[in-house]
Design an enzyme around this catalytic site. Sequence first.
Site, PDB file in Angstrom:
ATOM      1  N   ALA A  93       0.821  -1.212   0.000  1.00  0.00           N
ATOM      2  CA  ALA A  93       0.000   0.000   0.000  1.00  0.00           C
ATOM      3  C   ALA A  93       0.856   1.263   0.000  1.00  0.00           C
ATOM      4  O   ALA A  93       0.333   2.362   0.160  1.00  0.00           O
ATOM      5  CB  ALA A  93      -0.934  -0.002   1.212  1.00  0.00           C
ATOM      6  N   SER A  96      -1.956  -1.666  -4.506  1.00  0.00           N
ATOM      7  CA  SER A  96      -2.869  -0.550  -4.711  1.00  0.00           C
ATOM      8  C   SER A  96      -2.340   0.685  -3.994  1.00  0.00           C
ATOM      9  O   SER A  96      -1.977   0.604  -2.820  1.00  0.00           O
ATOM     10  CB  SER A  96      -4.264  -0.883  -4.187  1.00  0.00           C
ATOM     11  OG  SER A  96      -5.115   0.241  -4.331  1.00  0.00           O
ATOM     12  N   HIS A 106      -4.225  16.857  -0.856  1.00  0.00           N
ATOM     13  CA  HIS A 106      -3.638  16.135   0.269  1.00  0.00           C
ATOM     14  C   HIS A 106      -2.992  17.119   1.244  1.00  0.00           C
ATOM     15  O   HIS A 106      -2.877  18.318   0.962  1.00  0.00           O
ATOM     16  CB  HIS A 106      -2.601  15.124  -0.207  1.00  0.00           C
ATOM     17  CG  HIS A 106      -3.196  13.896  -0.818  1.00  0.00           C
ATOM     18  ND1 HIS A 106      -3.514  13.813  -2.155  1.00  0.00           N
ATOM     19  CD2 HIS A 106      -3.550  12.695  -0.271  1.00  0.00           C
ATOM     20  CE1 HIS A 106      -4.029  12.619  -2.408  1.00  0.00           C
ATOM     21  NE2 HIS A 106      -4.061  11.929  -1.284  1.00  0.00           N
ATOM     22  N   LYS A 139       2.700  15.768   1.926  1.00  0.00           N
ATOM     23  CA  LYS A 139       2.617  14.706   0.922  1.00  0.00           C
ATOM     24  C   LYS A 139       3.786  14.809  -0.048  1.00  0.00           C
ATOM     25  O   LYS A 139       4.065  15.881  -0.590  1.00  0.00           O
ATOM     26  CB  LYS A 139       1.293  14.835   0.169  1.00  0.00           C
ATOM     27  CG  LYS A 139       1.069  13.823  -0.941  1.00  0.00           C
ATOM     28  CD  LYS A 139       0.719  12.472  -0.394  1.00  0.00           C
ATOM     29  CE  LYS A 139       0.259  11.525  -1.499  1.00  0.00           C
ATOM     30  NZ  LYS A 139       0.063  10.152  -1.004  1.00  0.00           N
TER      31      LYS A 139
END
Length: 243
Positions: free
Chosen positions: A79, A103, A135, A139
Amino acid sequence: MKLIINGANGRMGHIVADMAGEENIAARVDITFENERGYYKNLDGFSGAADCVVDFSNHKAVENLLSYCVKRNLPVLIASTGHTEDEIQKIHDAAKKIPVFFSPNMSIGVALVADLAERITKIFGECDIELIETHHNQKLDVPSGTALMLAERIKDARKDLFFNVGRHENGKRAENEIGIHSLRYGSEVGTHEIIFSNGLETITLKHDAKNRALFAKGAISAAKWLLNKTPGLYTMKDFLKEA
């Protein structure tokens, strides 16, 4: 189900551990740990029984992660985001030997938005498509892995499309572009909005993540689903087909 949580001392690692419960955790792994019972500095430090590795660490760790999982014949859920082309190739190679769930976003809601976006693109025909992702201000990857995943699903429906990231220069919009725009501020968890417009009508899809627990919930559900799978590369699209 016994999970090895890789990246266990990160924000998502803590949430996954809390949601999974102690009885479902085989080991916590993070480079910040000292090796002690239940907590390990690296994956090779743990050789006990486990059913699956859930990785919320860093894309740079993917080679060691995959090597460990292949050696132990363990399914792995990846992830993390920001993978290079070489790292993605390593993921594909490992998936020939073990089940790999990959994903950039573990939200079931985002997976549903991706399905809808692909369907709208097929049915709505030629239209202007804009994707806006928001975000928090720390980020690292731009655009986000989720934005790229959504854009790729749209492109699956229209092979002629290309990505125009940022549109940093003024100019006429190309007919076959997907405009991708990234906003960064505050502590925003993650919002993704896709706009489809043909000049006569507009369709807007929007997913707004309120709490990071939703990603942990999706990861744990996907890890359970992965346990009985044969070697291969799986995504949220595959998961939804059997939901």
